[in-house]
Design a protein around this motif. Structure first.
Motif, PDB file in Angstrom:
ATOM      1  N   SER A 101       0.831  -1.217   0.000  1.00  0.00           N
ATOM      2  CA  SER A 101       0.000   0.000   0.000  1.00  0.00           C
ATOM      3  C   SER A 101       0.860   1.260   0.000  1.00  0.00           C
ATOM      4  O   SER A 101       0.390   2.342  -0.359  1.00  0.00           O
ATOM      5  CB  SER A 101      -0.938   0.014   1.213  1.00  0.00           C
ATOM      6  N   LYS A 102       2.136   1.129   0.405  1.00  0.00           N
ATOM      7  CA  LYS A 102       3.080   2.246   0.417  1.00  0.00           C
ATOM      8  C   LYS A 102       3.944   2.285  -0.846  1.00  0.00           C
ATOM      9  O   LYS A 102       4.924   3.016  -0.904  1.00  0.00           O
ATOM     10  CB  LYS A 102       3.995   2.144   1.649  1.00  0.00           C
ATOM     11  N   ASN A 103       3.585   1.456  -1.833  1.00  0.00           N
ATOM     12  CA  ASN A 103       4.247   1.428  -3.144  1.00  0.00           C
ATOM     13  C   ASN A 103       5.666   0.868  -3.120  1.00  0.00           C
ATOM     14  O   ASN A 103       6.472   1.186  -3.999  1.00  0.00           O
ATOM     15  CB  ASN A 103       4.248   2.818  -3.793  1.00  0.00           C
TER      16      ASN A 103
ATOM     17  N   GLN B  98       8.189  -2.384  -3.620  1.00  0.00           N
ATOM     18  CA  GLN B  98       8.208  -3.710  -4.221  1.00  0.00           C
ATOM     19  C   GLN B  98       8.379  -4.713  -3.089  1.00  0.00           C
ATOM     20  O   GLN B  98       9.271  -4.559  -2.250  1.00  0.00           O
ATOM     21  CB  GLN B  98       9.370  -3.857  -5.203  1.00  0.00           C
TER      22      GLN B  98
ATOM     23  N   ASN C 129       3.583  -5.040  -7.956  1.00  0.00           N
ATOM     24  CA  ASN C 129       4.770  -4.893  -7.109  1.00  0.00           C
ATOM     25  C   ASN C 129       5.000  -6.084  -6.181  1.00  0.00           C
ATOM     26  O   ASN C 129       5.863  -6.023  -5.307  1.00  0.00           O
ATOM     27  CB  ASN C 129       4.662  -3.622  -6.260  1.00  0.00           C
TER      28      ASN C 129
END
Length: 321
Positions: free
Chosen positions: A22-24, A26, A49
């Motif tokens: 959710s925090k981008n 990977q 990701n």
């Protein structure tokens, strides 16, 4: 940034996967599904990701494959449970010590920026002082506790010898969504919840006066993020209590569980509790000092035990009823 989360299909690991996706970030999950579940990963299968490596930390090649190109490791993989370790100390040692060492070697070889790992409050052993302070421990009371203490010793050696940044998080009785209520070694909160939902009498080991610093999953996620991202040089290459900083007896826990579950099914309030013998290897009381984490990491737990318990009960009712 790429994070490797070992044991990512487990209770804590899958919550960490979800949060960091959710925090981008990977996110690469390494799991052999010995205790983790594929359904814990279903929500992010196919996420651009997210990647899954089905492998075993006891296999060094799997560990090297998992950390390739990664920046951070959040090592959650372990064979948990004090009772399980008393029944099968050999497998517990193979996973928790040999597997841990494999991950340290792989992280060192891949030049990982920081290795954050799940330590355990069981390391305090027979130390009777409360609250538990990181620098004061006793003798371990179970094979599981020995393995988790050995993890801390290995992490310290790798920090000193190879310059690998490490931070250990001594988890105190973590609970919350996705925690498995089934199996012989299920944690006490989900196990009690499932029994109460079925109107079965839960069994408390002992007289119910043993106490624990029950810690909601979101506080644990917060500690992992703080440990991974801190830029404070004093904050690395050490261990932290990961807890709320308060204790609850098993009797009080049962009262709260009945209270929250009765909002869904009033009959649960009348389910009787059974008391059994104390469990071998159990620590009577557990209470963490969180001063060190507050001072060096800026930790402020977002959820009290009661706030977390109410959310956890609602999740169980919605997902497992």
């Amino acid at each position: 940034m790429k994070i490797v989360i070992t044991g990512g299909a487990g209770f804590i690991g899958s919550n960490l996967c979800e949060y960091f996706l959710s925090k981008n970030y990977q996110v690469s999950c390494l799991d052999n599904f010995a205790t983790g579940h594929r359904h814990n990963l279903r929500a992010f299968e196919g996420h651009k990701n997210f990647s899954l490596i089905e492998g075993d930390i006891r296999n060094l090649e799997d560990c090297h494959k998992a950390v390739e190109g990664a920046d951070y490791v959040l090592h959650q993989a372990a064979l948990g449970s004090v009772p399980r370790s008393l029944v099968d100390p050999i497998t517990t040692n193979e996973v928790n010590v040999s597997g841990f060492l494999n991950m340290l070697v792989a992280a060192r070889d891949a030049k990982i920026k920081r290795f954050v790992y799940a330590a355990s409050s069981s390391t305090y052993g027979d130390s009777v002082g409360l609250p538990k302070v990181e620098e004061v421990i006793g003798k371990p009371l179970s094979p599981y506790a020995i393995t988790k203490y050995v993890n801390e010793l290995y992490a310290e050696i790798f920090s000193r010898t190879y310059g690998l940044e490490t931070i250990g998080l001594r988890y105190f009785n973590v609970f919350g969504r996705k925690q498995d209520p089934n199996g012989a070694y299920a944690a006490v909160i989900p196990k009690f919840v499932m029994q109460l939902m079925k109107h079965e009498s839960p069994v408390i080991n002992g007289d119910g006066h043993y106490s624990r610093d029950f810690t909601y999953i979101d506080n644990v996620i917060q500690m992992n993020e703080l440990a991974m991202t801190t830029q404070n040089p004093e904050a690395i290459n050490t261990v932290y209590n990961t807890a709320y900083g308060d204790r609850t007896t098993l009797n009080d826990l049962m009262v709260s569980l009945k209270k929250y579950l009765s909002n869904f099914d009033p009959a649960i309030a009348d389910v009787q509790t059974i008391y059994g013998a104390n469990r071998a290897g159990d620590i009577p009381h557990s209470l963490a000092s969180i001063d060190k984490a507050q001072r060096l990491l800026g930790y402020q737990p977002a959820f009290s035990m009661q706030e977390g318990l109410e959310q956890a009960v609602a999740w169980y009712w919605e997902n497992l009823k």
